[in-house]
Design a protein around this motif. Structure first.
Motif, PDB file in Angstrom:
ATOM      1  N   ASP A  33       0.836  -1.211   0.000  1.00  0.00           N
ATOM      2  CA  ASP A  33       0.000   0.000   0.000  1.00  0.00           C
ATOM      3  C   ASP A  33       0.867   1.256   0.000  1.00  0.00           C
ATOM      4  N   SER A  41       2.802   2.389   2.072  1.00  0.00           N
ATOM      5  CA  SER A  41       2.744   3.182   3.296  1.00  0.00           C
ATOM      6  C   SER A  41       4.141   3.620   3.737  1.00  0.00           C
ATOM      7  N   ARG A  58      -2.425   1.260   5.745  1.00  0.00           N
ATOM      8  CA  ARG A  58      -2.294   2.526   6.450  1.00  0.00           C
ATOM      9  C   ARG A  58      -3.521   3.390   6.153  1.00  0.00           C
ATOM     10  N   PHE A  59      -4.161   3.862   7.207  1.00  0.00           N
ATOM     11  CA  PHE A  59      -5.258   4.802   7.034  1.00  0.00           C
ATOM     12  C   PHE A  59      -4.783   6.141   7.574  1.00  0.00           C
ATOM     13  N   ASP A  60      -4.522   7.058   6.673  1.00  0.00           N
ATOM     14  CA  ASP A  60      -3.956   8.351   7.069  1.00  0.00           C
ATOM     15  C   ASP A  60      -4.715   9.017   8.205  1.00  0.00           C
ATOM     16  N   GLU A  61      -6.059   8.891   8.145  1.00  0.00           N
ATOM     17  CA  GLU A  61      -6.854   9.605   9.139  1.00  0.00           C
ATOM     18  C   GLU A  61      -6.763   8.923  10.506  1.00  0.00           C
ATOM     19  N   VAL A  75      -6.705  -4.378   8.918  1.00  0.00           N
ATOM     20  CA  VAL A  75      -7.922  -3.997   8.214  1.00  0.00           C
ATOM     21  C   VAL A  75      -9.154  -4.315   9.066  1.00  0.00           C
ATOM     22  N   HIS A  87     -10.793  -1.675  11.228  1.00  0.00           N
ATOM     23  CA  HIS A  87     -11.269  -0.466  10.562  1.00  0.00           C
ATOM     24  C   HIS A  87     -12.550  -0.774   9.786  1.00  0.00           C
ATOM     25  N   ARG A 120     -11.694   3.841  -2.941  1.00  0.00           N
ATOM     26  CA  ARG A 120     -11.458   4.573  -1.705  1.00  0.00           C
ATOM     27  C   ARG A 120     -10.068   4.298  -1.127  1.00  0.00           C
ATOM     28  N   LEU A 121      -9.606   3.032  -1.235  1.00  0.00           N
ATOM     29  CA  LEU A 121      -8.329   2.667  -0.603  1.00  0.00           C
ATOM     30  C   LEU A 121      -7.162   2.602  -1.594  1.00  0.00           C
ATOM     31  N   ILE A 129      -5.681   7.876  -3.401  1.00  0.00           N
ATOM     32  CA  ILE A 129      -5.513   8.616  -2.140  1.00  0.00           C
ATOM     33  C   ILE A 129      -4.533   9.764  -2.333  1.00  0.00           C
TER      34      ILE A 129
END
Lengths: 280, 322
Positions: free
Chosen positions: A111, A113, A173-176, A185, A188, A200-201, A206
C-alpha cells in the motif's frame, strides 16, 4: 589352510594393483554420477520458470522477470523493510525463483505506506530498479475486474462491517487513523452506501486526492500521481437500482490493494502480474 | 611460490604428493631420523589425543561464533534493530554492504552487469575472510556446516558399528561443479546454483521462516549420514572453493611444527579436508615449519585433538608480537 585350497584363493583374489584401479574406477563413476545428479537437480529449477507455474506479483521496481531472477541475490532485505510485510520470499517450488521476493496481494498488498519505496532502496543489486522514486512510477501489474457479477458496486450494494472478515490479518495505512503506522484492516470497519473500497483505498487515488487538497504526501509535489488509477462510473439504472462500475485507468500501478480489500470471495477485482497498460 | 601452487592444485583436486628426497631440509631430515629411532606406543598416544580433544576448546568457541553470527541476522530482523539486515547471500551490516562472494559471482554472471553495491559488498567480504582465513567462512559462519557436523557425527557412529561406509568421490569433482555452475549462470542467465544451495536455503529459513526447501537440505544430510561423509562440503560446494581461493592468500593459517609432532594421526581423522594434513604423516614433512594448505577451513579440530601442540593457529606477520 590346506595346501590344496591355497592356489584357489590366489586365483579368485585379484592382484592388489587391479583392486586399487577398480576402486579408482568406481570412484570416478560415482563422481560422474554425483555431478550429473546435482547439476540435474539444480536444472530442475528451470521447469517452474519455463512453465510459469507460479506467476508472481513482484515488488515495486522489479526488472523484467528473467532479468529480475538473474539480478536478485535472494537476501530478503526488501522483506525486512516493508512496513506492511507485503514482501515474501518464494520457496523451492519456484525453481530458479527460490528466495526471490513476491507479493501475495490478496493476503497483503503493497500500500506504499513507506512512501519512499523502501524495498527499492534496500535492494543491493538493483533487481528492484533504483531508477524509480515514487509509487506512481512503478508498474507491477494492472488491476482487472475479473468477476463483475460478484462486484458489490455493480450489484448496487453497499458494504457494512470489516472487509475480509474478523480473521483477516492484512494491514493497511489509514492516514486519518495513524499517518505512520499501518493497522489491521479488521480494526477499521466501513459503512458504505455503495461499495467503493477498491477506489477509496487505492494508494494512487488517495495521493491524487491529497494533492488536490493541496497536501501532497511528505509535502512533496513529486509524490503527486499524474494519472488516475481507478474510478467508479455510473451504470445504466433503468431498472431503478443505482449501480456503479469500477473502471481501471492508466495510472494503475498494480499494487494489489483493490484485490486485497475486495470484500467478496473470491475477489471481484484482481491484479494481472506484469501487465502493461494498452488502452482502455 | 611452488608451495602456493601445490596447495591450490591440491584444493582443486590433485592428490597430495610425497616430497622428493632432495626437497627435505637438513633440519627436517634430522628430526625424521630422530623420530625413527624413537620407540613409541601409538595406542597410548591416540588415547592421549582423544583425551586432549575432550576440552573442545576451539570447537566450542567456533560453534559459539557460528551461532551468534546467524542469530544476529535472525534477531536483528525479529526485533527490527537493523544491525545485520539481509541473509548470508547479501546483507547490510550497520548499513555497510556485505555480499557473499559466490552469490555475487552467480548474479554477475547471470545478470551480466557489474553492480556497484555488489562490488563494494564483495570487497568488504573478501577482506573480512582474507583476515579470517578464507574457508574460515565455512566452519565459523556457514549454518549448513554446523548441521553437517552433526550429520557427520551420526555417520561416524554408524560407521564404527559397520552399519554404513564412507563412499569417497574424487575431490576434483568440486572444481568441475564450480566451473559448471559458473557456466550455467552465464549461459542460462539464471542463478542456477542458488536453487540447491543449502547455505542460502538454511540462512533464509532461519531468518524468514522454514519452507519446503529444507527438505532438500534434509536429503543432503541423509546422503551424508548414510552414503558419503561430509559430501556436500567436500565434493560439491562452490562457495567453499571460492573462500578457499581467498584462504590461499590469507595470512591466517593453521601451521605445523614437525619437531613437536608424534605422528599418531588423530588430526587427519577429525579433519574434513585431510588432504591438507598429509604433511603430518611420519616421514612426509619436508621442512620443520609448514603452513597448512588453502583448502583448510581453519576449524581447529586438529588443534583440539593434537596433544603436543604441533598444530596451531598462526597469523603471519603477527607472531612476533604475540
Amino acid at each position: 589352510m590346506s595346501e590344496a585350497s591355497k592356489p584357489v584363493t590366489k586365483q579368485t583374489e585379484p592382484p592388489v594393483v587391479n583392486r586399487r584401479k577398480q576402486e579408482e574406477r568406481r570412484r570416478f563413476l560415482r563422481s560422474a554420477a554425483l555431478l550429473t545428479g546435482m547439476v540435474g537437480v539444480s536444472l530442475l529449477g528451470f521447469v517452474p520458470v519455463v512453465r510459469g507455474w507460479n506467476p508472481r506479483l513482484r515488488p515495486p521496481g522489479a526488472l523484467d522477470e528473467a532479468e529480475f531472477l538473474a539480478a536478485c541475490i535472494k537476501c530478503g532485505q526488501c522483506v525486512q523493510v516493508c512496513p506492511v510485510e507485503a514482501v515474501k520470499l518464494a520457496d523451492i517450488l519456484d525453481g530458479f525463483g527460490i528466495g526471490v521476493p513476491y507479493i501475495a496481494a490478496r493476503d497483503q498488498a503493497c500500500d506504499f505506506s513507506c512512501d519512499g519505496l523502501q524495498c527499492v532502496l534496500a535492494c543491493p543489486t538493483g533487481a528492484l530498479t533504483h531508477e524509480i522514486n515514487y509509487p506512481h512510477e512503478t508498474r507491477m501489474g494492472l488491476a482487472r475486474l475479473a468477476r463483475p457479477d460478484l462486484c458489490l458496486a455493480m450489484l448496487g450494494q453497499g458494504f457494512k462491517g470489516v472487509a475480509r472478515g474478523p480473521d483477516f490479518t492484512g494491514k493497511l495505512r489509514f492516514d486519518e487513523v495513524d499517518r505512520w503506522n499501518p493497522i489491521p484492516v479488521r480494526d477499521h470497519p466501513f459503512d458504505l452506501e455503495i461499495c467503493d473500497l477498491c477506489v477509496r483505498l487505492c494508494p494512487i487515488e488517495i495521493r491524487i486526492a491529497q494533492c488536490a487538497a493541496g497536501t501532497p504526501p511528505s509535502g512533496d509535489p513529486n509524490q503527486c500521481p499524474p494519472k488516475r488509477a481507478i474510478s467508479l462510473e455510473p451504470m445504466d439504472d433503468s431498472d431503478g437500482v443505482k449501480r456503479m462500475m469500477p473502471v481501471i485507468h492508466e495510472g494503475c500501478v498494480g499494487c494489489g490493494v483493490c484485490e486485497m480489500i475486495c470484500p467478496v470471495e473470491p475477489a471481484a477485482i484482481v491484479i494481472d502480474e506484469r501487465k502493461q497498460w494498452s488502452g482502455a | 611460490m611452488k608451495e602456493f601452487r601445490e596447495s591450490l592444485a591440491v584444493m582443486l583436486g590433485k592428490a597430495p604428493r610425497k616430497p622428493a628426497p632432495e626437497e627435505f631440509t637438513e633440519g627436517a631430515k634430522r628430526i625424521h631420523q630422530a623420530q625413527r629411532a624413537k620407540k613409541i606406543d601409538m595406542e597410548a598416544l591416540r588415547r592421549e589425543a582423544r583425551e586432549h580433544e575432550k576440552r573442545h576448546y576451539w570447537r566450542n568457541r567456533r560453534w559459539a561464533v557460528l551461532i551468534v553470527v546467524n542469530l544476529l541476522f535472525v534477531l536483528s530482523y525479529r526485533f527490527d534493530v537493523q544491525l545485520v539486515e539481509g541473509a548470508l547471500t547479501a546483507s547490510r551490516v550497520l548499513g555497510f554492504h556485505f555480499a557473499d562472494l559466490n552469490s555475487s559471482l552467480q548474479v554477475t554472471l547471470a545478470f551480466k552487469q557489474v553492480l556497484v553495491n555488489l562490488f563494494i559488498g564483495t570487497t568488504t567480504v573478501f577482506l573480512l575472510w582474507w583476515v579470517f582465513g578464507g574457508r574460515g567462512f565455512c566452519s565459523w559462519t556457514c549454518p549448513y556446516h554446523l548441521l553437517a557436523e552433526f550429520a557427520e557425527k551420526i555417520h561416524l557412529k554408524l560407521a564404527e558399528k559397520k552399519l554404513v561406509t564412507d563412499h569417497a568421490f574424487h575431490r576434483g569433482v568440486r572444481t568441475v561443479f564450480y566451473v559448471l555452475f559458473a557456466l550455467l549462470a552465464l549461459v542460462t542467465g539464471y542463478t542456477v546454483y542458488e536453487t540447491i544451495s543449502p547455505v542460502g536455503i538454511v540462512s533464509r529459513a532461519l531468518i524468514y521462516g522454514p519452507g519446503l526447501a529444507l527438505l532438500w537440505v534434509l536429503l543432503l544430510l541423509l546422503f551424508e549420514i548414510f552414503y558419503s561423509r561430509r559430501a556436500w562440503c567436500r565434493y560439491v560446494c562452490p562457495i567453499g572453493l571460492t573462500y578457499g581461493l581467498v584462504g590461499s592468500v590469507s595470512p591466517f593459517k593453521v601451521t605445523y611444527d614437525l619437531d613437536k609432532c608424534e605422528h599418531e594421526g588423530e588430526c587427519r581423522k577429525v579433519c574434513m579436508v585431510p588432504h591438507v594434513l598429509e604433511c603430518v604423516i611420519k616421514g612426509r614433512a619436508h621442512k620443520e615449519h609448514i603452513d597448512i594448505g588453502a583448502d583448510c577451513t581453519r576449524c581447529g579440530m586438529c588443534i583440539d585433538v593434537c596433544p603436543s601442540q604441533a598444530l596451531r593457529y598462526e597469523f603471519k606477520g603477527l607472531s612476533k608480537f604475540m
